[in-house]
Design a protein around this motif. Structure first.
Motif, PDB file in Angstrom:
ATOM      1  N   TYR A  79     -57.107 -18.167 -43.904  1.00  0.00           N
ATOM      2  CA  TYR A  79     -55.886 -18.876 -44.337  1.00  0.00           C
ATOM      3  C   TYR A  79     -54.875 -18.216 -44.119  1.00  0.00           C
ATOM      4  CZ  TYR A  79     -59.034 -21.785 -47.349  1.00  0.00           C
ATOM      5  OH  TYR A  79     -60.140 -22.726 -48.132  1.00  0.00           O
ATOM      6  N   LEU A  80     -53.924 -19.285 -43.435  1.00  0.00           N
ATOM      7  CA  LEU A  80     -52.680 -18.700 -42.863  1.00  0.00           C
ATOM      8  C   LEU A  80     -51.617 -18.884 -43.932  1.00  0.00           C
ATOM      9  CD1 LEU A  80     -50.919 -17.485 -40.590  1.00  0.00           C
ATOM     10  CD2 LEU A  80     -50.889 -19.699 -39.508  1.00  0.00           C
ATOM     11  N   SER A  81     -50.957 -17.884 -44.427  1.00  0.00           N
ATOM     12  CA  SER A  81     -50.028 -17.933 -45.120  1.00  0.00           C
ATOM     13  C   SER A  81     -48.614 -17.946 -44.530  1.00  0.00           C
ATOM     14  CB  SER A  81     -49.953 -17.027 -46.313  1.00  0.00           C
ATOM     15  OG  SER A  81     -48.748 -16.849 -47.014  1.00  0.00           O
ATOM     16  N   LEU A  82     -47.646 -18.856 -44.511  1.00  0.00           N
ATOM     17  CA  LEU A  82     -46.522 -18.805 -44.159  1.00  0.00           C
ATOM     18  C   LEU A  82     -45.421 -18.488 -45.139  1.00  0.00           C
ATOM     19  CD1 LEU A  82     -46.552 -21.815 -41.772  1.00  0.00           C
ATOM     20  CD2 LEU A  82     -46.924 -19.559 -41.116  1.00  0.00           C
ATOM     21  N   ALA A  83     -45.762 -17.881 -46.075  1.00  0.00           N
ATOM     22  CA  ALA A  83     -44.744 -17.576 -47.165  1.00  0.00           C
ATOM     23  C   ALA A  83     -44.314 -16.085 -47.332  1.00  0.00           C
ATOM     24  CB  ALA A  83     -45.231 -18.095 -48.789  1.00  0.00           C
ATOM     25  N   HIS A  84     -45.058 -15.253 -46.544  1.00  0.00           N
ATOM     26  CA  HIS A  84     -44.917 -13.793 -46.438  1.00  0.00           C
ATOM     27  C   HIS A  84     -43.685 -13.177 -46.730  1.00  0.00           C
ATOM     28  CE1 HIS A  84     -49.044 -13.207 -47.154  1.00  0.00           C
ATOM     29  NE2 HIS A  84     -49.114 -11.800 -46.853  1.00  0.00           N
ATOM     30  N   ALA A  85     -42.766 -14.000 -45.700  1.00  0.00           N
ATOM     31  CA  ALA A  85     -41.206 -13.297 -45.962  1.00  0.00           C
ATOM     32  C   ALA A  85     -40.538 -13.566 -47.325  1.00  0.00           C
ATOM     33  CB  ALA A  85     -40.424 -14.113 -44.969  1.00  0.00           C
ATOM     34  N   GLY A  86     -41.083 -14.650 -47.898  1.00  0.00           N
ATOM     35  CA  GLY A  86     -40.843 -14.757 -49.376  1.00  0.00           C
ATOM     36  C   GLY A  86     -41.160 -13.947 -50.388  1.00  0.00           C
ATOM     37  N   PHE A  87     -42.459 -13.474 -50.098  1.00  0.00           N
ATOM     38  CA  PHE A  87     -43.194 -12.445 -51.088  1.00  0.00           C
ATOM     39  C   PHE A  87     -42.486 -10.968 -50.628  1.00  0.00           C
ATOM     40  CE2 PHE A  87     -46.756 -15.513 -51.148  1.00  0.00           C
ATOM     41  CZ  PHE A  87     -46.508 -16.090 -52.443  1.00  0.00           C
ATOM     42  N   PHE A  88     -42.311 -11.018 -49.472  1.00  0.00           N
ATOM     43  CA  PHE A  88     -41.623  -9.673 -49.079  1.00  0.00           C
ATOM     44  C   PHE A  88     -40.128  -9.558 -49.849  1.00  0.00           C
ATOM     45  CE2 PHE A  88     -38.514  -7.638 -46.048  1.00  0.00           C
ATOM     46  CZ  PHE A  88     -39.011  -6.506 -45.975  1.00  0.00           C
ATOM     47  N   ALA A  89     -39.230 -10.933 -49.577  1.00  0.00           N
ATOM     48  CA  ALA A  89     -38.115 -10.405 -50.566  1.00  0.00           C
ATOM     49  C   ALA A  89     -38.335 -10.514 -51.845  1.00  0.00           C
ATOM     50  CB  ALA A  89     -37.572 -11.864 -49.588  1.00  0.00           C
TER      51      ALA A  89
END
Length: 334
Positions: free
Chosen positions: A57-67
Motif C-alpha cells: 500500500y503506497l502512502s503519499l502522506a509520509h511528509a505530513g506524518f514526518f511534519a
C-alpha cells in the motif's frame, strides 16, 4: 553457520563501525550534519518501505506524518514546557493515534485510490501547518525547539552527540524492521502484498494487519520528525510539502522497495549525488527522473533488489552446473 551469512555479518559490522568512528576521524562539520539528516531521512524511508514494500500500500502522506512528529514535539516542548523525553514519547503516541484514525478510513480503499486518499491527507496536514498560525507559527515557522534532554551523564548539546543519538535510533529502526520482516507478522504483511484475497483464504486478518503496518509506518515517520525538530531547532511548513514525500519515494525505489537494505542504499546514494550536484539542485528531477524511469522499467526492485536477484541467479546457475557434472559422473560410472 554458512559463509554467505558470515560475509553479510562482517559487512554490516564494518559499516556500523565506520559510522561510529567517522565523527572521531573527521573534522568536517558540514559532512557530519549531512549524515545526521541522511540518517533521519532513512528512518522515514524504512517506515514507507514497511507499508509500500512489504504490505503493498503506497502512502503519499509520509511528509505530513514526518511534519506531524516534528511539530508535535515543538509544541509540547516550547509552548507547553514539557520535558524533552516525555514530549518525545507523547509525540510517538500522538502520531500513532492519528495514524490509527487516518488508517481506519484510508484502508477502506485500495491501490491507486489509497494513494490518492493519502496524498490528500498529506496536503491537508500541510495546509493546517501553513495556516494555523497561532499554533504552528504558519509561514514563519517554529523557533527555539530544545535539544534532546540529558540521559544521566549523556548530554546532547553538540553536533557529534546528536550524530550518535540519531545513529542509535537508525540502528534501532533497522533492528526492529529486521525482526518484523522475519516474524510471522512480517510474513502476513508479505502475503497481503502478494495476494490479499489469498491471504484471506488462509486465515490472515487483512484489515488488522494493514492497519498495524500503517500505524507502524506513521510512527517511524513521527520518530524521524521528532529527531529532525530537535536537531535543526527550527521547522517550517515546507517539511510537510508533497515534494518531501516524493523525495522519500525516490530514495526507496532507487535503493530497492521491499528489501531491508534498500532504504539505506537509496537514501545515501541520492543524498550523496545531490550534494555533488548542488549546482543542479533546481533541476534534480531532470537528473533523477530518467534514472528512476529506467530503473522501474528494467529492475523495479531497485539496486538492492538487483543485487539479490543477481546472487540468486548466480547460485542457481552454479547449482545447475553442479547437478550436470554429477549426472555426467554417474553416466561415466554406469
Amino acid at each position: 553457520m554458512s559463509i554467505p551469512f558470515l560475509n553479510k555479518k562482517v559487512a554490516l559490522s564494518g559499516l556500523l563501525l565506520l559510522a561510529v568512528i567517522f565523527p572521531l576521524v573527521s573534522s568536517n562539520a558540514y559532512m557530519i550534519r549531512i549524515l545526521i539528516l541522511t540518517f533521519i531521512w532513512t528512518i522515514v524511508v524504512y517506515g514507507l518501505n514497511l507499508l509500500a514494500g512489504y504490505t503493498g500500500y503506497l502512502s503519499l502522506a509520509h511528509a505530513g506524518f514526518f511534519a506531524l512528529g516534528a511539530y508535535t514535539l515543538a509544541v509540547l516542548t516550547v509552548t507547553y514546557g514539557i520535558s524533552y523525553w516525555v514530549a518525545f514519547v507523547l509525540t510517538l503516541i500522538f502520531t500513532a493515534l492519528v495514524g490509527t484514525l487516518i488508517g481506519m478510513i484510508a484502508l477502506r480503499t485500495k491501490e491507486h485510490f489509497f494513494a490518492i486518499y493519502t496524498l490528500c491527507v498529506g496536503y491537508i496536514i500541510y495546509l493546517i501547518i501553513y495556516n494555523w498560525d497561532s499554533v504552528t507559527g504558519g509561514v514563519r515557522g517554529f523557533l527555539g525547539i530544545p535539544t534532546p534532554g540529558a540521559i544521566g551523564p549523556l548530554e546532547f548539546n553538540s553536533q557529534i552527540s546528536n550524530y550518535y543519538l540519531v545513529l542509535f535510533f537508525l540502528v534501532l529502526t533497522i533492528v526492529v524492521m529486521y525482526n518484523i520482516v522475519h516474524s510471522l507478522q512480517g510474513r502476513s504483511f508479505i502475503a497481503i502484498r502478494n495476494s490479499e484475497e489469498l491471504a484471506k483464504t488462509i486465515g490472515i486478518s487483512t484489515t488488522s494487519n494493514k492497519l498495524l503496518a500503517f500505524i507502524l509506518s506513521t510512527v517511524f515517520a513521527g520518530l524521524a520528525g521528532s529527531l529532525f525538530a530537535s536537531f535543526t531547532r527550527f521547522i517550517g511548513p515546507e517539511i510537510s510539502n508533497i515534494t518531501m514525500t516524493f523525495d522519500f519515494l525516490v530514495y526507496l525505489l532507487i535503493g530497492g522497495i521491499g528489501t531491508l537494505s534498500g532504504p539505506v542504499i537509496g537514501t545515501f546514494i541520492i543524498v550523496w549525488i545531490s550534494q555533488e550536484l548542488q549546482f543542479l539542485q533546481d533541476y534534480r528531477m531532470l537528473v533523477f527522473g530518467p534514472i528512476l524511469v529506467l530503473l522501474i522499467i528494467f529492475d523495479p526492485r531497485g539496486i538492492s533488489g538487483f543485487v539479490i536477484d543477481w546472487n540468486l541467479k548466480r547460485k542457481s546457475k552454479k547449482q545447475s552446473q553442479s547437478n550436470e557434472i554429477h549426472r555426467e559422473q554417474k553416466v561415466e560410472e554406469g
